[in-house]
Design a protein around this motif. Structure first.
Motif, PDB file in Angstrom:
ATOM      1  N   SER A  10       0.911  -1.273   0.044  1.00 28.04           N
ATOM      2  CA  SER A  10       0.015  -0.124   0.035  1.00 28.04           C
ATOM      3  C   SER A  10       0.995   1.510   0.074  1.00 28.04           C
ATOM      4  CB  SER A  10      -0.919   0.010   1.283  1.00 28.04           C
ATOM      5  OG  SER A  10      -1.641   1.231   1.175  1.00 28.04           O
ATOM      6  N   ILE A  11       1.044   1.908  -1.203  1.00 26.11           N
ATOM      7  CA  ILE A  11       1.816   3.018  -1.393  1.00 26.11           C
ATOM      8  C   ILE A  11       0.969   4.264  -0.553  1.00 26.11           C
ATOM      9  CG2 ILE A  11       0.884   3.883  -3.507  1.00 26.11           C
ATOM     10  CD1 ILE A  11       4.520   4.150  -2.282  1.00 26.11           C
ATOM     11  N   ARG A  12       0.065   4.069  -0.700  1.00 32.25           N
ATOM     12  CA  ARG A  12      -0.804   5.457   0.055  1.00 32.25           C
ATOM     13  C   ARG A  12      -0.413   5.318   1.759  1.00 32.25           C
ATOM     14  NH1 ARG A  12      -6.795   5.005  -2.049  1.00 32.25           N
ATOM     15  NH2 ARG A  12      -6.300   2.829  -1.915  1.00 32.25           N
ATOM     16  N   ALA A  13      -0.307   4.339   2.232  1.00 33.72           N
ATOM     17  CA  ALA A  13      -0.030   4.146   3.781  1.00 33.72           C
ATOM     18  C   ALA A  13       1.455   4.266   3.849  1.00 33.72           C
ATOM     19  CB  ALA A  13      -0.393   2.798   3.992  1.00 33.72           C
ATOM     20  N   ARG A  14       2.152   4.300   2.885  1.00 30.52           N
ATOM     21  CA  ARG A  14       3.906   4.364   3.289  1.00 30.52           C
ATOM     22  C   ARG A  14       4.700   5.281   2.223  1.00 30.52           C
ATOM     23  NH1 ARG A  14       2.676   0.067   6.301  1.00 30.52           N
ATOM     24  NH2 ARG A  14       1.431  -1.384   4.930  1.00 30.52           N
ATOM     25  N   VAL A  15       3.852   6.108   1.656  1.00 33.72           N
ATOM     26  CA  VAL A  15       4.640   7.065   0.629  1.00 33.72           C
ATOM     27  C   VAL A  15       5.760   7.627   1.216  1.00 33.72           C
ATOM     28  CG1 VAL A  15       2.721   8.779   1.009  1.00 33.72           C
ATOM     29  CG2 VAL A  15       4.128   8.765  -0.950  1.00 33.72           C
ATOM     30  N   GLY A  16       5.706   8.265   2.376  1.00 38.13           N
ATOM     31  CA  GLY A  16       6.397   8.990   3.303  1.00 38.13           C
ATOM     32  C   GLY A  16       7.872   8.436   3.424  1.00 38.13           C
ATOM     33  N   ARG A  17       7.437   7.105   3.756  1.00 41.16           N
ATOM     34  CA  ARG A  17       8.437   6.119   4.275  1.00 41.16           C
ATOM     35  C   ARG A  17       9.417   5.712   2.820  1.00 41.16           C
ATOM     36  NH1 ARG A  17       8.625   2.063   8.833  1.00 41.16           N
ATOM     37  NH2 ARG A  17      10.693   1.159   8.460  1.00 41.16           N
ATOM     38  N   VAL A  18       8.622   5.314   1.846  1.00 39.52           N
ATOM     39  CA  VAL A  18       9.284   4.850   0.509  1.00 39.52           C
ATOM     40  C   VAL A  18      10.171   6.013  -0.060  1.00 39.52           C
ATOM     41  CG1 VAL A  18       8.827   4.126  -1.581  1.00 39.52           C
ATOM     42  CG2 VAL A  18       7.473   3.308   0.046  1.00 39.52           C
ATOM     43  N   VAL A  19       9.569   7.310  -0.181  1.00 42.50           N
ATOM     44  CA  VAL A  19      10.138   8.324  -0.595  1.00 42.50           C
ATOM     45  C   VAL A  19      11.435   8.695   0.054  1.00 42.50           C
ATOM     46  CG1 VAL A  19      10.274  10.968  -1.375  1.00 42.50           C
ATOM     47  CG2 VAL A  19       8.391   9.429  -1.894  1.00 42.50           C
ATOM     48  N   ASP A  20      11.263   8.800   1.332  1.00 48.10           N
ATOM     49  CA  ASP A  20      12.601   9.260   2.138  1.00 48.10           C
ATOM     50  C   ASP A  20      13.552   8.114   1.966  1.00 48.10           C
ATOM     51  OD1 ASP A  20      11.086  11.268   3.127  1.00 48.10           O
ATOM     52  OD2 ASP A  20      10.599  10.410   5.127  1.00 48.10           O
ATOM     53  N   TRP A  21      13.276   6.868   1.839  1.00 48.52           N
ATOM     54  CA  TRP A  21      14.220   5.907   1.550  1.00 48.52           C
ATOM     55  C   TRP A  21      14.980   5.943   0.214  1.00 48.52           C
ATOM     56  CZ3 TRP A  21      14.505   1.942  -2.069  1.00 48.52           C
ATOM     57  CH2 TRP A  21      15.474   0.943  -1.609  1.00 48.52           C
ATOM     58  N   LEU A  22      14.123   6.298  -0.668  1.00 48.45           N
ATOM     59  CA  LEU A  22      14.782   6.552  -1.979  1.00 48.45           C
ATOM     60  C   LEU A  22      15.811   7.607  -1.925  1.00 48.45           C
ATOM     61  CD1 LEU A  22      11.538   6.261  -4.375  1.00 48.45           C
ATOM     62  CD2 LEU A  22      13.364   5.019  -4.493  1.00 48.45           C
ATOM     63  N   VAL A  23      15.430   8.860  -1.348  1.00 50.12           N
ATOM     64  CA  VAL A  23      16.333   9.667  -1.477  1.00 50.12           C
ATOM     65  C   VAL A  23      17.412   9.421  -0.469  1.00 50.12           C
ATOM     66  CG1 VAL A  23      16.659  12.159  -0.837  1.00 50.12           C
ATOM     67  CG2 VAL A  23      14.599  11.597  -1.833  1.00 50.12           C
ATOM     68  N   ARG A  24      17.393   8.946   0.512  1.00 46.23           N
ATOM     69  CA  ARG A  24      18.313   8.713   1.624  1.00 46.23           C
ATOM     70  C   ARG A  24      19.527   7.693   0.869  1.00 46.23           C
ATOM     71  NH1 ARG A  24      15.417   6.838   5.217  1.00 46.23           N
ATOM     72  NH2 ARG A  24      15.795   4.756   5.197  1.00 46.23           N
ATOM     73  N   GLU A  25      18.902   6.531   0.330  1.00 40.32           N
ATOM     74  CA  GLU A  25      19.550   5.447  -0.173  1.00 40.32           C
ATOM     75  C   GLU A  25      20.072   5.757  -1.638  1.00 40.32           C
ATOM     76  OE1 GLU A  25      20.751   3.755   1.731  1.00 40.32           O
ATOM     77  OE2 GLU A  25      19.586   3.815   3.399  1.00 40.32           O
ATOM     78  N   ASP A  26      19.685   6.940  -2.183  1.00 39.95           N
ATOM     79  CA  ASP A  26      20.503   7.235  -3.397  1.00 39.95           C
ATOM     80  C   ASP A  26      19.894   6.186  -4.500  1.00 39.95           C
ATOM     81  OD1 ASP A  26      21.573   9.355  -4.976  1.00 39.95           O
ATOM     82  OD2 ASP A  26      23.411   7.872  -5.157  1.00 39.95           O
ATOM     83  N   VAL A  27      18.770   5.816  -4.364  1.00 43.63           N
ATOM     84  CA  VAL A  27      18.092   4.881  -5.640  1.00 43.63           C
ATOM     85  C   VAL A  27      17.749   5.555  -6.895  1.00 43.63           C
ATOM     86  CG1 VAL A  27      16.418   3.183  -5.696  1.00 43.63           C
ATOM     87  CG2 VAL A  27      17.402   3.447  -3.595  1.00 43.63           C
ATOM     88  N   ASP A  28      18.293   4.964  -7.734  1.00 41.42           N
ATOM     89  CA  ASP A  28      17.836   5.703  -9.237  1.00 41.42           C
ATOM     90  C   ASP A  28      16.333   4.919  -9.790  1.00 41.42           C
ATOM     91  OD1 ASP A  28      20.283   6.973  -9.913  1.00 41.42           O
ATOM     92  OD2 ASP A  28      21.380   5.186  -9.999  1.00 41.42           O
TER      93      ASP A  28
END
Length: 280
Positions: A10-28
């Motif tokens: 469920s991306i709506r329940a975890r959007v903040g967590r997912v986006v924060d992880w993408l940026v923090r871990e420098d995922v392309d």
């Protein structure tokens, strides 16, 4: 290029967590599964503000797959040829196709994010559907490899199969259940037989990717390894490092799955860029 797969549950329940992880871990590029929403419900803005474009295939509150990428995505496909359907027959007699597969090409690399059917139980029609879905995917992958032998390809996502006994915390718990049955493991092995390999296991030989929310499974480390990045030989040759991000199962409102990450060296002879590395 840093590529990852994550069943976000469920991306709506975890959007903040997912986006924060993408940026923090420098995922392309991130392939997501179980986004559980239609396109009109997807939280595009949070990804766009972080520099990511999104393509998705979501039909309702179940299933659903997506890619978030800060690199251009081309050749988008939301089904593979011959993909079986499931459920109540449509007016024409065919079965509806679920939102379980999405393909894109990024910087010459062909990527698929996949949410393989669960199977539910060995005597459930969903189990037969799962095996048929995997068989057709394998056939289409074999044909693709023959047509494009030099292009890197990865099938990544939640495979809902534990191919080795060591991929579950206690095999006896799964006696007579899905995910470890011989036909499912044979269906997984079929991808290895046509030329794909688990590109993470050689670098990360142990570790689970999923822990049920029930019965304190995570604190007890009673998990399963069911999320994989299966790559062709040209893809495997690009893999410089890999990891399973177990820490993402911790904290508030986590998904029951964690990200699986690979670093690809697309040009070993080129100049190093200045992106931070996550592997020590």
């Amino acid at each position: 290029m840093r590529v990852a797969t994550w069943n976000v549950n469920s991306i709506r329940a975890r959007v903040g967590r997912v986006v924060d992880w993408l940026v923090r871990e420098d995922v392309d590029v991130l392939g997501m599964q179980e986004i559980k929403c239609k396109e009109s419900q997807f939280p595009f803005e949070a990804f766009q503000e972080a520099g990511y474009d999104v393509v998705l295939h979501g039909l309702n509150q179940w299933n659903g797959v997506a890619f978030a990428s800060r690199l251009p995505m081309e050749d988008v496909a939301n089904t593979f040829t011959g993909m079986p359907g499931f459920g109540k027959p449509l007016d024409d007699g065919s079965l509806p196709l679920e939102a379980r597969a999405l393909g894109v090409t990024v910087d010459g690399v062909r990527l698929w994010t996949l949410y393989v059917p669960n199977g539910r139980a060995l005597d459930d029609p969903h189990y037969s559907y799962k095996l048929a879905w995997l068989q057709e995917l394998a056939e289409q992958t074999k044909a693709w490899l023959a047509a494009h032998p030099d292009q890197p390809l990865a099938l990544m996502g939640d495979w809902n199969i534990a191919p080795l006994d060591s991929d579950v915390w206690d095999l006896s718990v799964f006696e007579g259940a899905t995910h470890v049955s011989a036909p499912e493991r044979a269906a997984f092995a079929a991808f290895e037989q046509i030329g794909l390999s688990d590109v993470v296991r050689p670098l990360v030989p142990t570790g689970y990717t999923y822990w049920d929310y029930k019965q304190l499974r995570f604190p007890r480390n009673e998990g399963m390894r069911i999320d994989f990045i299966m790559g062709s030989q040209p893809f495997a040759e690009l893999v410089a490092d890999a990891r399973i991000d177990r820490n993402e199962r911790k904290g508030d409102a986590p998904s029951d799955h964690v990200p699986v990450v690979v670093d690809l060296d697309l040009d070993a002879s080129g100049d190093d860029d200045d992106r931070p590395m996550i592997f020590g």
